[in-house]
Design a protein around this motif. Sequence first.
Motif, PDB file in Angstrom:
ATOM      1  N   ASP A  16       0.816  -1.222   0.000  1.00 29.06           N
ATOM      2  CA  ASP A  16       0.000   0.000   0.000  1.00 29.06           C
ATOM      3  C   ASP A  16       0.845   1.266   0.000  1.00 29.06           C
ATOM      4  OD1 ASP A  16      -2.401  -1.476   0.016  1.00 29.06           O
ATOM      5  OD2 ASP A  16      -2.345  -1.638   2.202  1.00 29.06           O
ATOM      6  N   LYS A  38       1.243   9.443   2.117  1.00 24.59           N
ATOM      7  CA  LYS A  38       0.427  10.424   2.834  1.00 24.59           C
ATOM      8  C   LYS A  38      -0.715   9.716   3.553  1.00 24.59           C
ATOM      9  CE  LYS A  38      -2.443  14.500   2.138  1.00 24.59           C
ATOM     10  NZ  LYS A  38      -2.935  15.490   1.163  1.00 24.59           N
ATOM     11  N   GLY A  39      -0.917  10.082   4.814  1.00 27.05           N
ATOM     12  CA  GLY A  39      -1.989   9.511   5.612  1.00 27.05           C
ATOM     13  C   GLY A  39      -1.582   8.314   6.450  1.00 27.05           C
ATOM     14  N   THR A  40      -0.370   7.791   6.231  1.00 27.58           N
ATOM     15  CA  THR A  40       0.081   6.654   7.023  1.00 27.58           C
ATOM     16  C   THR A  40       0.270   7.081   8.477  1.00 27.58           C
ATOM     17  OG1 THR A  40       1.228   5.659   5.137  1.00 27.58           O
ATOM     18  CG2 THR A  40       1.872   4.903   7.338  1.00 27.58           C
ATOM     19  N   ASP A  41      -0.437   6.414   9.361  1.00 29.14           N
ATOM     20  CA  ASP A  41      -0.335   6.663  10.797  1.00 29.14           C
ATOM     21  C   ASP A  41       0.196   5.382  11.423  1.00 29.14           C
ATOM     22  OD1 ASP A  41      -0.611   7.237  13.480  1.00 29.14           O
ATOM     23  OD2 ASP A  41      -2.740   7.760  13.350  1.00 29.14           O
ATOM     24  N   LEU A  67       6.006  15.208   8.126  1.00 29.93           N
ATOM     25  CA  LEU A  67       5.308  14.322   9.047  1.00 29.93           C
ATOM     26  C   LEU A  67       5.139  14.950  10.411  1.00 29.93           C
ATOM     27  CD1 LEU A  67       7.582  12.946  11.086  1.00 29.93           C
ATOM     28  CD2 LEU A  67       8.011  11.518   9.132  1.00 29.93           C
ATOM     29  N   ARG A  68       4.215  14.363  11.150  1.00 28.60           N
ATOM     30  CA  ARG A  68       3.948  14.751  12.527  1.00 28.60           C
ATOM     31  C   ARG A  68       4.448  13.621  13.407  1.00 28.60           C
ATOM     32  NH1 ARG A  68      -1.781  15.011  15.645  1.00 28.60           N
ATOM     33  NH2 ARG A  68      -2.107  13.176  14.360  1.00 28.60           N
ATOM     34  N   GLU A  93       3.235  10.107  11.833  1.00 30.47           N
ATOM     35  CA  GLU A  93       2.108  10.157  10.899  1.00 30.47           C
ATOM     36  C   GLU A  93       2.543  10.980   9.692  1.00 30.47           C
ATOM     37  OE1 GLU A  93      -2.489  11.759  10.553  1.00 30.47           O
ATOM     38  OE2 GLU A  93      -1.307  12.237  12.328  1.00 30.47           O
ATOM     39  N   LEU A  95       2.084  13.373   6.835  1.00 34.48           N
ATOM     40  CA  LEU A  95       1.156  14.418   6.397  1.00 34.48           C
ATOM     41  C   LEU A  95       1.223  14.609   4.879  1.00 34.48           C
ATOM     42  CD1 LEU A  95       1.870  16.972   9.243  1.00 34.48           C
ATOM     43  CD2 LEU A  95       0.026  15.269   9.111  1.00 34.48           C
ATOM     44  N   GLU A  96       2.309  14.148   4.288  1.00 32.00           N
ATOM     45  CA  GLU A  96       2.532  14.106   2.837  1.00 32.00           C
ATOM     46  C   GLU A  96       3.253  12.785   2.581  1.00 32.00           C
ATOM     47  OE1 GLU A  96       5.080  17.403   1.911  1.00 32.00           O
ATOM     48  OE2 GLU A  96       3.632  18.898   2.606  1.00 32.00           O
ATOM     49  N   ASP A  97       3.442  12.423   1.327  1.00 32.79           N
ATOM     50  CA  ASP A  97       4.309  11.286   1.036  1.00 32.79           C
ATOM     51  C   ASP A  97       5.676  11.603   1.628  1.00 32.79           C
ATOM     52  OD1 ASP A  97       2.262  10.083  -0.377  1.00 32.79           O
ATOM     53  OD2 ASP A  97       3.102  10.531  -2.343  1.00 32.79           O
TER      54      ASP A  97
END
Length: 117
Positions: A16, A38-41, A67-68, A93, A95-97
């Motif tokens: 993914d 992006k969006g991976t937490d 990222l955060r 996390e 926030l972008e790729d």
Amino acid sequence: MTAATRTGTPVLIEGDGLEVRVQEIGGGMTVAFIKLPKGTDMAPALKGLPDDLCQCPHWGHIVSGRLRMRTKDGEDFYEAGEAYYWSPGHAPEALEDVEVVEFSPTKEFMEVMEHIK
């Protein structure tokens, strides 16, 4: 002396859009070439570790993205071009790729990777 490239480093985790390539480079240290879409937490994958956070220290460089990083004490933000040290007790996390190159103590890093897998 040992050197590693992203393409020459074996894939440990993939799927993914997530990619973690890992190679031990000596001195008890491992290099990881990591791509997080992006969006991976990573917080859900870290559940069950102490404080539900990664317990391995990392030193690295953010090649691209933003990222955060959440810790027990709050959160910080990191972006492309920055070098970092993340102490034990964190959950990233994307926030972008994001693409990072990081160095970690092999034993601690592999314990976290086995938990995630």
